[in-house]
Design a protein around this motif. Structure first.
Motif, mmCIF file in Angstrom:
data_model
loop_
_atom_site.group_PDB
_atom_site.id
_atom_site.type_symbol
_atom_site.label_atom_id
_atom_site.label_comp_id
_atom_site.label_asym_id
_atom_site.label_seq_id
_atom_site.Cartn_x
_atom_site.Cartn_y
_atom_site.Cartn_z
ATOM 1 N N TRP A 166 -2.902 6.749 -21.248
ATOM 2 C CA TRP A 166 -3.916 5.953 -21.131
ATOM 3 C C TRP A 166 -4.569 5.752 -19.960
ATOM 4 N N LYS A 167 -3.229 6.052 -18.764
ATOM 5 C CA LYS A 167 -4.395 6.374 -17.500
ATOM 6 C C LYS A 167 -4.805 7.028 -17.172
ATOM 7 N N CYS B 198 -4.220 -1.135 -17.298
ATOM 8 C CA CYS B 198 -3.815 -0.430 -17.900
ATOM 9 C C CYS B 198 -1.860 -0.153 -17.516
ATOM 10 N N ILE B 199 -2.235 0.176 -16.479
ATOM 11 C CA ILE B 199 -1.106 -0.585 -15.277
ATOM 12 C C ILE B 199 -0.174 -1.230 -15.281
ATOM 13 N N CYS C 26 1.210 -0.969 -18.786
ATOM 14 C CA CYS C 26 2.322 -0.484 -19.303
ATOM 15 C C CYS C 26 3.752 -1.010 -18.455
ATOM 16 N N GLN C 27 3.246 -1.442 -17.003
ATOM 17 C CA GLN C 27 4.865 -1.435 -16.234
ATOM 18 C C GLN C 27 5.221 -2.724 -16.679
ATOM 19 N N ARG D 252 5.925 -3.478 -19.637
ATOM 20 C CA ARG D 252 6.917 -2.992 -21.073
ATOM 21 C C ARG D 252 7.825 -2.230 -20.111
ATOM 22 N N MET E 235 0.075 -0.463 -27.243
ATOM 23 C CA MET E 235 1.465 -1.221 -26.287
ATOM 24 C C MET E 235 2.685 -2.151 -27.579
ATOM 25 N N CYS F 257 1.520 5.776 -21.718
ATOM 26 C CA CYS F 257 0.639 4.618 -21.053
ATOM 27 C C CYS F 257 -0.022 6.508 -19.677
ATOM 28 N N LEU G 15 6.912 5.097 -25.477
ATOM 29 C CA LEU G 15 6.013 4.016 -24.190
ATOM 30 C C LEU G 15 5.250 5.380 -23.078
ATOM 31 N N GLN G 16 6.239 6.006 -23.144
ATOM 32 C CA GLN G 16 5.165 6.275 -21.120
ATOM 33 C C GLN G 16 4.504 7.613 -22.013
#
Length: 106
Positions: A42-43, A58-59, A62-63, A65, A25, A39, A35-36
């Motif tokens: 990882w989720k 993690c969330i 991701c949010q 980035r 990340m 994410c 990135l998508q």
């Protein structure tokens, strides 16, 4: 990155897989196609093997980035629109030069 994380996850090394996602990340370019998938994978890892705090981390990352990427994309589109608008205005002004000269105005 995804292959490394998958290898670690399949070997049962969840902590190592998590560390790979965290590093990824920070390291991957700011592009949705990079990135998508990170994410999402990882989720999935955190939902299957993690605890709520790891999932929240993690969330959150991701949010951050993806949000920053979206803001940069919106700014770039706005700037491009402004530039295009200026070009059109300049062209319209250039096309209008000379028109109407010599005609009296009342």
């Amino acid at each position: 990155w995804l292959a490394f994380a998958a290898f670690e996850r399949e070997a049962g090394h969840v902590t190592e897989a998590r560390a790979i996602f965290q590093e990824a990340m920070r390291a991957v370019p700011d592009a949705l196609e990079h990135l998508q998938p990170l994410c999402m994978e990882w989720k999935v890892l955190e939902l299957r093997y993690g605890d709520p705090s790891n999932l929240l981390q993690c969330i959150s990352l991701c949010q951050q980035r993806l949000g920053a990427l979206k803001r940069r994309q919106v700014k770039a589109v706005d700037e491009a629109s402004k530039i295009e608008g200026r070009r059109k205005l300049d062209k319209d002004c250039a096309d209008g030069k000379g028109k109407g000269k010599g005609k009296g105005r009342a």
